[in-house]
Scaffold this motif. Structure first.
Motif, PDB file in Angstrom:
ATOM      1  N   GLU A  32       9.804  17.623   6.445  1.00 38.53           N
ATOM      2  CA  GLU A  32      10.385  18.697   7.236  1.00 38.53           C
ATOM      3  C   GLU A  32      10.783  19.879   6.363  1.00 38.53           C
ATOM      4  O   GLU A  32      10.582  21.032   6.737  1.00 38.53           O
ATOM      5  N   PHE A  33      11.357  19.580   5.194  1.00 45.31           N
ATOM      6  CA  PHE A  33      11.751  20.662   4.284  1.00 45.31           C
ATOM      7  C   PHE A  33      10.531  21.420   3.788  1.00 45.31           C
ATOM      8  O   PHE A  33      10.539  22.643   3.705  1.00 45.31           O
ATOM      9  N   LYS A  34       9.469  20.695   3.452  1.00 45.81           N
ATOM     10  CA  LYS A  34       8.235  21.343   2.995  1.00 45.81           C
ATOM     11  C   LYS A  34       7.665  22.244   4.083  1.00 45.81           C
ATOM     12  O   LYS A  34       7.259  23.373   3.826  1.00 45.81           O
ATOM     13  N   LYS A  35       7.672  21.755   5.312  1.00 51.86           N
ATOM     14  CA  LYS A  35       7.160  22.553   6.425  1.00 51.86           C
ATOM     15  C   LYS A  35       7.999  23.810   6.620  1.00 51.86           C
ATOM     16  O   LYS A  35       7.485  24.896   6.851  1.00 51.86           O
ATOM     17  N   PHE A  36       9.327  23.682   6.460  1.00 46.73           N
ATOM     18  CA  PHE A  36      10.231  24.824   6.609  1.00 46.73           C
ATOM     19  C   PHE A  36      10.054  25.828   5.472  1.00 46.73           C
ATOM     20  O   PHE A  36       9.935  27.026   5.690  1.00 46.73           O
ATOM     21  N   MET A  82      13.898   9.356   4.110  1.00 40.86           N
ATOM     22  CA  MET A  82      13.875  10.372   3.066  1.00 40.86           C
ATOM     23  C   MET A  82      12.538  11.114   3.060  1.00 40.86           C
ATOM     24  O   MET A  82      12.500  12.311   2.837  1.00 40.86           O
ATOM     25  N   LYS A  83      11.452  10.363   3.284  1.00 39.72           N
ATOM     26  CA  LYS A  83      10.128  10.981   3.292  1.00 39.72           C
ATOM     27  C   LYS A  83       9.997  11.978   4.444  1.00 39.72           C
ATOM     28  O   LYS A  83       9.420  13.050   4.277  1.00 39.72           O
ATOM     29  N   ASN A  84      10.544  11.619   5.594  1.00 37.10           N
ATOM     30  CA  ASN A  84      10.503  12.510   6.745  1.00 37.10           C
ATOM     31  C   ASN A  84      11.288  13.789   6.468  1.00 37.10           C
ATOM     32  O   ASN A  84      10.866  14.873   6.829  1.00 37.10           O
ATOM     33  N   PHE A  85      12.442  13.643   5.807  1.00 35.40           N
ATOM     34  CA  PHE A  85      13.256  14.797   5.443  1.00 35.40           C
ATOM     35  C   PHE A  85      12.493  15.731   4.517  1.00 35.40           C
ATOM     36  O   PHE A  85      12.512  16.953   4.687  1.00 35.40           O
TER      37      PHE A  85
END
Length: 131
Positions: A7-11, A1-4
């Motif tokens: 990734e969303f924050k980076k996007f 979940m943390k990785n997701f």
């Protein structure tokens, strides 16, 4: 979940994505100005010129008031978006370190002139340099 989430924050916080979102919001706010201009100035002028309707002073004041209201709304929206972008840029720069500049020049110990970092001899005074 943390990785997701990372990734969303980076996007979501990519520069192009934020610029596009700001453009869409400003475009929507500008649509209000164009609509108000059409409804409150162009249409009444055309109605008056063609003899379709005669306007009172109160009608004209209402048209001007509605147009000024849409202008104020646009500038408030633009100011809020400016503040949000300023805050996002500040947050994005908190974790980043300044790029360290690698020196490409050094000072000759004999003549004090600036020379290339890899030079073994000074081009100005021809002194042999120690490494």
């Amino acid at each position: 979940m943390k990785n997701f989430m990372n990734e969303f924050k980076k996007f979501a916080l990519r520069g192009n994505m934020l610029d596009m979102a700001i453009g869409v919001i400003i475009g929507g706010a500008f649509t209000g100005i164009v609509t108000s201009l059409t409804d409150n100035f162009i249409n009444p002028i055309l109605n008056f010129v063609t003899g379709g309707k005669i306007y009172t002073l109160q009608d004209i004041a209402g048209f001007a008031s509605a147009f000024l209201s849409s202008l104020v709304n646009f500038f408030i929206m633009a100011f809020v978006l400016f503040c949000i972008m300023k805050a996002v840029n500040k947050l994005m720069s908190i974790g980043k370190k300044e790029d360290e500049v690698i020196p490409d020049k050094k000072i000759c110990p004999f003549c004090k002139s600036e020379i290339h970092i890899e030079a073994s001899r000074c081009p100005h005074c021809t002194s042999q340099l120690e490494d």
